[in-house]
Structures are given as C-alpha cells and as structure tokens.
Design a protein around this motif. Structure first.
Motif, PDB file in Angstrom:
ATOM      1  N   LEU A  65       0.828  -1.212   0.000  1.00 37.19           N
ATOM      2  CA  LEU A  65       0.000   0.000   0.000  1.00 37.19           C
ATOM      3  C   LEU A  65       0.859   1.258   0.000  1.00 37.19           C
ATOM      4  O   LEU A  65       0.529   2.251  -0.673  1.00 37.19           O
ATOM      5  CB  LEU A  65      -0.929  -0.006   1.215  1.00 37.19           C
ATOM      6  CG  LEU A  65      -2.112  -0.980   1.137  1.00 37.19           C
ATOM      7  CD1 LEU A  65      -2.767  -1.136   2.498  1.00 37.19           C
ATOM      8  CD2 LEU A  65      -3.132  -0.504   0.099  1.00 37.19           C
ATOM      9  N   GLN A  66       1.964   1.235   0.742  1.00 38.12           N
ATOM     10  CA  GLN A  66       2.865   2.385   0.740  1.00 38.12           C
ATOM     11  C   GLN A  66       3.497   2.580  -0.640  1.00 38.12           C
ATOM     12  O   GLN A  66       3.686   3.716  -1.085  1.00 38.12           O
ATOM     13  CB  GLN A  66       3.940   2.197   1.810  1.00 38.12           C
ATOM     14  CG  GLN A  66       3.408   2.348   3.231  1.00 38.12           C
ATOM     15  CD  GLN A  66       4.416   1.983   4.286  1.00 38.12           C
ATOM     16  OE1 GLN A  66       5.338   1.190   4.044  1.00 38.12           O
ATOM     17  NE2 GLN A  66       4.255   2.522   5.490  1.00 38.12           N
ATOM     18  N   ASP A  67       3.801   1.465  -1.321  1.00 41.55           N
ATOM     19  CA  ASP A  67       4.313   1.560  -2.692  1.00 41.55           C
ATOM     20  C   ASP A  67       3.251   2.163  -3.612  1.00 41.55           C
ATOM     21  O   ASP A  67       3.568   2.973  -4.496  1.00 41.55           O
ATOM     22  CB  ASP A  67       4.726   0.176  -3.206  1.00 41.55           C
ATOM     23  CG  ASP A  67       6.003  -0.329  -2.551  1.00 41.55           C
ATOM     24  OD1 ASP A  67       6.720   0.482  -1.923  1.00 41.55           O
ATOM     25  OD2 ASP A  67       6.286  -1.546  -2.672  1.00 41.55           O
ATOM     26  N   ASP A  68       1.997   1.747  -3.407  1.00 47.85           N
ATOM     27  CA  ASP A  68       0.907   2.306  -4.225  1.00 47.85           C
ATOM     28  C   ASP A  68       0.786   3.815  -4.020  1.00 47.85           C
ATOM     29  O   ASP A  68       0.594   4.566  -4.980  1.00 47.85           O
ATOM     30  CB  ASP A  68      -0.423   1.629  -3.865  1.00 47.85           C
ATOM     31  CG  ASP A  68      -0.468   0.174  -4.316  1.00 47.85           C
ATOM     32  OD1 ASP A  68       0.375  -0.229  -5.140  1.00 47.85           O
ATOM     33  OD2 ASP A  68      -1.354  -0.557  -3.821  1.00 47.85           O
ATOM     34  N   ILE A  69       0.890   4.243  -2.764  1.00 47.90           N
ATOM     35  CA  ILE A  69       0.799   5.680  -2.472  1.00 47.90           C
ATOM     36  C   ILE A  69       1.952   6.436  -3.143  1.00 47.90           C
ATOM     37  O   ILE A  69       1.755   7.520  -3.705  1.00 47.90           O
ATOM     38  CB  ILE A  69       0.793   5.918  -0.949  1.00 47.90           C
ATOM     39  CG1 ILE A  69      -0.529   5.423  -0.351  1.00 47.90           C
ATOM     40  CG2 ILE A  69       1.002   7.390  -0.616  1.00 47.90           C
ATOM     41  CD1 ILE A  69      -0.580   5.476   1.162  1.00 47.90           C
ATOM     42  N   ARG A 140      -8.542  10.492  -3.813  1.00 47.59           N
ATOM     43  CA  ARG A 140      -9.435   9.458  -3.273  1.00 47.59           C
ATOM     44  C   ARG A 140      -8.682   8.145  -3.044  1.00 47.59           C
ATOM     45  O   ARG A 140      -8.859   7.486  -2.015  1.00 47.59           O
ATOM     46  CB  ARG A 140     -10.625   9.239  -4.225  1.00 47.59           C
ATOM     47  CG  ARG A 140     -11.674  10.347  -4.165  1.00 47.59           C
ATOM     48  CD  ARG A 140     -12.944   9.939  -4.895  1.00 47.59           C
ATOM     49  NE  ARG A 140     -12.728   9.813  -6.334  1.00 47.59           N
ATOM     50  CZ  ARG A 140     -12.891  10.805  -7.196  1.00 47.59           C
ATOM     51  NH1 ARG A 140     -13.262  12.004  -6.775  1.00 47.59           N
ATOM     52  NH2 ARG A 140     -12.699  10.617  -8.496  1.00 47.59           N
ATOM     53  N   ASN A 141      -7.849   7.783  -3.999  1.00 49.85           N
ATOM     54  CA  ASN A 141      -7.102   6.521  -3.873  1.00 49.85           C
ATOM     55  C   ASN A 141      -6.086   6.575  -2.731  1.00 49.85           C
ATOM     56  O   ASN A 141      -5.900   5.588  -2.006  1.00 49.85           O
ATOM     57  CB  ASN A 141      -6.401   6.190  -5.191  1.00 49.85           C
ATOM     58  CG  ASN A 141      -7.373   5.790  -6.289  1.00 49.85           C
ATOM     59  OD1 ASN A 141      -8.488   5.338  -6.009  1.00 49.85           O
ATOM     60  ND2 ASN A 141      -6.974   5.967  -7.539  1.00 49.85           N
ATOM     61  N   ILE A 142      -5.428   7.708  -2.576  1.00 51.40           N
ATOM     62  CA  ILE A 142      -4.463   7.852  -1.482  1.00 51.40           C
ATOM     63  C   ILE A 142      -5.173   7.785  -0.134  1.00 51.40           C
ATOM     64  O   ILE A 142      -4.718   7.098   0.790  1.00 51.40           O
ATOM     65  CB  ILE A 142      -3.670   9.171  -1.622  1.00 51.40           C
ATOM     66  CG1 ILE A 142      -2.679   9.061  -2.782  1.00 51.40           C
ATOM     67  CG2 ILE A 142      -2.920   9.496  -0.326  1.00 51.40           C
ATOM     68  CD1 ILE A 142      -1.904  10.331  -3.061  1.00 51.40           C
ATOM     69  N   ASN A 143      -6.303   8.489  -0.018  1.00 53.51           N
ATOM     70  CA  ASN A 143      -7.056   8.446   1.238  1.00 53.51           C
ATOM     71  C   ASN A 143      -7.524   7.037   1.563  1.00 53.51           C
ATOM     72  O   ASN A 143      -7.482   6.602   2.721  1.00 53.51           O
ATOM     73  CB  ASN A 143      -8.260   9.395   1.160  1.00 53.51           C
ATOM     74  CG  ASN A 143      -7.845  10.856   1.162  1.00 53.51           C
ATOM     75  OD1 ASN A 143      -6.769  11.191   1.641  1.00 53.51           O
ATOM     76  ND2 ASN A 143      -8.692  11.720   0.620  1.00 53.51           N
ATOM     77  N   SER A 144      -7.965   6.306   0.539  1.00 54.08           N
ATOM     78  CA  SER A 144      -8.409   4.924   0.746  1.00 54.08           C
ATOM     79  C   SER A 144      -7.245   4.049   1.200  1.00 54.08           C
ATOM     80  O   SER A 144      -7.385   3.238   2.129  1.00 54.08           O
ATOM     81  CB  SER A 144      -9.014   4.379  -0.551  1.00 54.08           C
ATOM     82  OG  SER A 144      -9.348   3.014  -0.407  1.00 54.08           O
TER      83      SER A 144
END
Length: 203
Positions: A65-69, A140-144
C-alpha cells in the motif's frame, strides 16, 4: 505325574528385572510432567508460527500500500508537470455565464474558419479538466490506501500482542522443562523452526 514346581513371579531373579529398568534410566528418572511440557511446547510453537505468519502478511500488505501511495504521488507530479504546459484558460469552475461566453467564442472561431484555434482552445480546456479529475481520483485513492494502512496496523498490533503473550507462555514452558530436569533440549519439542526474534527471547 507330578507337576514341576514353578517359582512365583516375585521370586524370579532380581537381576533380570533390574536389568530391564537399568536399560533406560533416564525414562525412569524423568518426571511424567515432562511429556506434558513437551506437548505444550509443540502446541504453543504452532500458535506462535501462526501469529508470525499473520504479522508477516500484514507487514507485506502495508508495504504494498505504501508503494501504491508513492506511485500515486509520482503520478500527481507528472500530471502537474503536464498541466504546467497547458495554456492558462478558463477552467470548469467558472460560473455558467462564463462557460456560455467561452462556448460562444468557440462557435465564433469555427464560424470564422479558424478551426485550428478553436480546436486548440477546446483541447487546452479538456486537458485542464482531465488533470483536475485525475488529481481528485488520486486523492481518493491515497485516502483509501491510508485508511487501509491504519486498519492493517491495528490488526498488526493485535497479532503482535497475541504473539508476545504466547512467547511469555513459552518461556514458562522452557523454565518448567529445565526445573523438572527433563531430558534433552526444550527446542526439540518445537514443531517449527523458531524465528530469530523468538529464539532470542527464549534463550
């Protein structure tokens, strides 16, 4: 015919009976509780292994998830760099009247045959709108993802607490193993190879 005399069992040679006991003196001397301790070590080691795997899975989920952010933030920078190339034209947040005037300008340019200018103007506006929409989607994606990370961290803390409690119980098993003079090593009853952290805590 006389029945031959047979000695009672208690009168048989003591040397024969004692030799069978002397064959495994450790089994005779070791308290029966040692087997219970060994079973407890095996059962608790399996539970420790389960908790360690759950912790490992959640750490990996957080890392992904951190990589996604990080990728989303990079995408935001790329969008802003692209937006910097877009001419500063009225955006979609203008009042309806202003949008009407802009639409009228596009129609005039088309009527005058200046199609290139009209297309350029429309394309610039469309790109600006697309950038804003993309940034909103990134937010929105980062908050999720951040909410997911916080939830998983809560689960991670729970499993870490369960693991620490079980390791404390294992310490008691190891102490009981030693205090009762059980043969061998307590680690021999471990069902799985303990992690380096667990081994440090138990030695």
């Amino acid at each position: 015919m006389k029945t031959p005399y047979k000695k009672p069992a208690f009168q048989t040679s003591r040397s024969n009976r004692t030799s069978s006991r002397d064959a495994s003196p450790a089994q005779e001397e070791e308290p029966a509780v040692c087997n219970t301790i060994r079973r407890n070590i095996g059962d608790d080691s399996a539970q420790i292994r389960t908790y360690e795997l759950e912790i490992s899975r959640r750490r990996e989920q957080i890392r992904r998830l951190q990589d996604d952010i990080a990728m989303l933030e990079l995408r935001r920078q790329q969008l802003r760099a692209a937006e910097a190339d877009v001419p500063r034209l009225p955006g979609p947040d203008l009042p309806v009247q202003a949008r009407g005037r802009l639409g009228a300008l596009l129609r005039i340019l088309k009527t005058l045959g200046q199609i290139h200018d009209a297309v350029f103007l429309a394309d610039a506006i469309n790109r600006a709108v697309a950038v804003r929409q993309a940034e909103q989607e990134i937010d929105r994606n980062i908050n999720s993802a951040e909410r997911d990370i916080e939830r998983i961290r809560g689960e991670l803390r729970q499993y870490q607490g369960l693991l620490d409690d079980r390791v404390d119980w294992m310490k008691r098993h190891f102490k009981a193993f030693k205090d009762n003079g059980c043969e061998g090593s307590a680690f021999n009853s471990y069902r799985f190879t303990p992690s380096s952290r667990t081994r440090r805590l138990l030695t």
